[in-house]
Design a protein around this motif. Sequence first.
Motif, PDB file in Angstrom:
ATOM      1  N   ALA A   1       0.817  -1.227   0.000  1.00 13.71           N
ATOM      2  CA  ALA A   1       0.000   0.000   0.000  1.00 13.71           C
ATOM      3  C   ALA A   1       0.846   1.270   0.000  1.00 13.71           C
ATOM      4  CB  ALA A   1      -0.963  -0.020   1.183  1.00 13.71           C
ATOM      5  N   PRO A   2       1.866   1.417   0.861  1.00  9.91           N
ATOM      6  CA  PRO A   2       2.653   2.670   0.827  1.00  9.91           C
ATOM      7  C   PRO A   2       3.302   2.930  -0.527  1.00  9.91           C
ATOM      8  CG  PRO A   2       3.089   1.431   2.829  1.00  9.91           C
ATOM      9  CD  PRO A   2       2.298   0.527   1.945  1.00  9.91           C
TER      10      PRO A   2
ATOM     11  N   LYS B   1       2.243   1.844  -3.439  1.00 10.56           N
ATOM     12  CA  LYS B   1       1.189   2.190  -4.390  1.00 10.56           C
ATOM     13  C   LYS B   1       0.726   3.631  -4.207  1.00 10.56           C
ATOM     14  CE  LYS B   1      -3.317   0.687  -6.075  1.00 10.56           C
ATOM     15  NZ  LYS B   1      -4.449  -0.269  -5.915  1.00 10.56           N
ATOM     16  N   VAL B   2       0.558   4.053  -2.939  1.00 12.64           N
ATOM     17  CA  VAL B   2       0.155   5.440  -2.672  1.00 12.64           C
ATOM     18  C   VAL B   2       1.209   6.409  -3.178  1.00 12.64           C
ATOM     19  CG1 VAL B   2      -0.314   7.110  -0.845  1.00 12.64           C
ATOM     20  CG2 VAL B   2      -1.321   4.829  -0.731  1.00 12.64           C
ATOM     21  N   LEU B   3       2.476   6.086  -2.931  1.00 11.49           N
ATOM     22  CA  LEU B   3       3.557   6.948  -3.406  1.00 11.49           C
ATOM     23  C   LEU B   3       3.571   7.020  -4.927  1.00 11.49           C
ATOM     24  CD1 LEU B   3       6.042   8.661  -2.702  1.00 11.49           C
ATOM     25  CD2 LEU B   3       7.395   6.540  -2.745  1.00 11.49           C
TER      26      LEU B   3
ATOM     27  N   ASP C   1       0.992   6.443  -7.007  1.00 13.03           N
ATOM     28  CA  ASP C   1      -0.187   7.155  -7.489  1.00 13.03           C
ATOM     29  C   ASP C   1      -0.067   8.659  -7.263  1.00 13.03           C
ATOM     30  OD1 ASP C   1      -1.209   4.732  -8.196  1.00 13.03           O
ATOM     31  OD2 ASP C   1      -2.535   4.533  -6.454  1.00 13.03           O
ATOM     32  N   THR C   2       0.515   9.031  -6.111  1.00 13.08           N
ATOM     33  CA  THR C   2       0.699  10.464  -5.828  1.00 13.08           C
ATOM     34  C   THR C   2       1.663  11.105  -6.813  1.00 13.08           C
ATOM     35  OG1 THR C   2       0.300  10.047  -3.483  1.00 13.08           O
ATOM     36  CG2 THR C   2       1.335  12.140  -4.058  1.00 13.08           C
TER      37      THR C   2
END
Length: 294
Positions: free
Chosen positions: A59-60, A62-64, A66-67
């Motif tokens: 998750a981290p 992926k969030v990074l 996507d951001t």
Amino acid sequence: MQASQPAFFKQGPKPLTRFFLFSILSICLIVGDANYRVLGPVRQQLSILLYPLQWLVTAPFKVLRDTSSFLSRQAELLGENRKLHDAQLVASVNAMKLKALETENTRLRQLSSVQASQPSQLTEILYNGRDPFTARLIVDRGEMAKISQGQIVVDASGVVGQVVRVQPMTSEVRLISDRNHMVPVQIERNQLRTVIYGMGRGLPLEIRNMSSNSEIKEGDILITSGIDGLYPAGLPVAKVQKIERNNAFARIYCTPLAGIDQHRFLLILDHNQALAPYPASASEAASTKKKKGR
């Protein structure tokens, strides 16, 4: 002295024995899974149980990712939006220029039709006169273009004014709206002659000293009468806009037909032919005959 383990610890198989047992079990599982898909259901259940852990781990990242993608995409969109906005401004300016050129081309065609019917010179307006209390224009034709004082200036719709001052390269044109500028006219409908006066820049024209019962009505077209020897006969001048018949003399206001403050190019008409000399009086003719008889 050799140490011995307490009796309460249970002794298991030896490590070598466990190694061989687990090795045989691994080989059996590999052979069974390769040939008979024995571990397929177990693998599916394990994947379901391990999915939350995998999601927490990834998750981290992926969030990074996507951001970073969102920020880069936003920057690209802002840059593209800025380019499109600049292109739209350039297109709007070009469209306005094209429209102005089309309008100017239309007016030049109208002037060319007038020029074909009557000898004239095309001139361009340079600027307005410096005196704010007069209605005058400066044009780019002068003595070098054989322009002389008194020539008439028109556009495709009617009379604009008259040349009142000539310089080597430029000329000054007094507009028909100039204060107290007079133009002899006649009503096109019934040929009634009168004189129209200017009242100032931006103001309507006025017909003075005409009786209230004169045969004139709103909407009448006024054309030059030609009796002054300056303005050629038949040129459109103005249209009657308003008539006030309150006193012995009517107050008649007219709108110029020419676009006095709307055009960039005008026509300067060539000089008219000289008028016939004023006829001699009857007494002068009789005295001349007597002298000849003697």
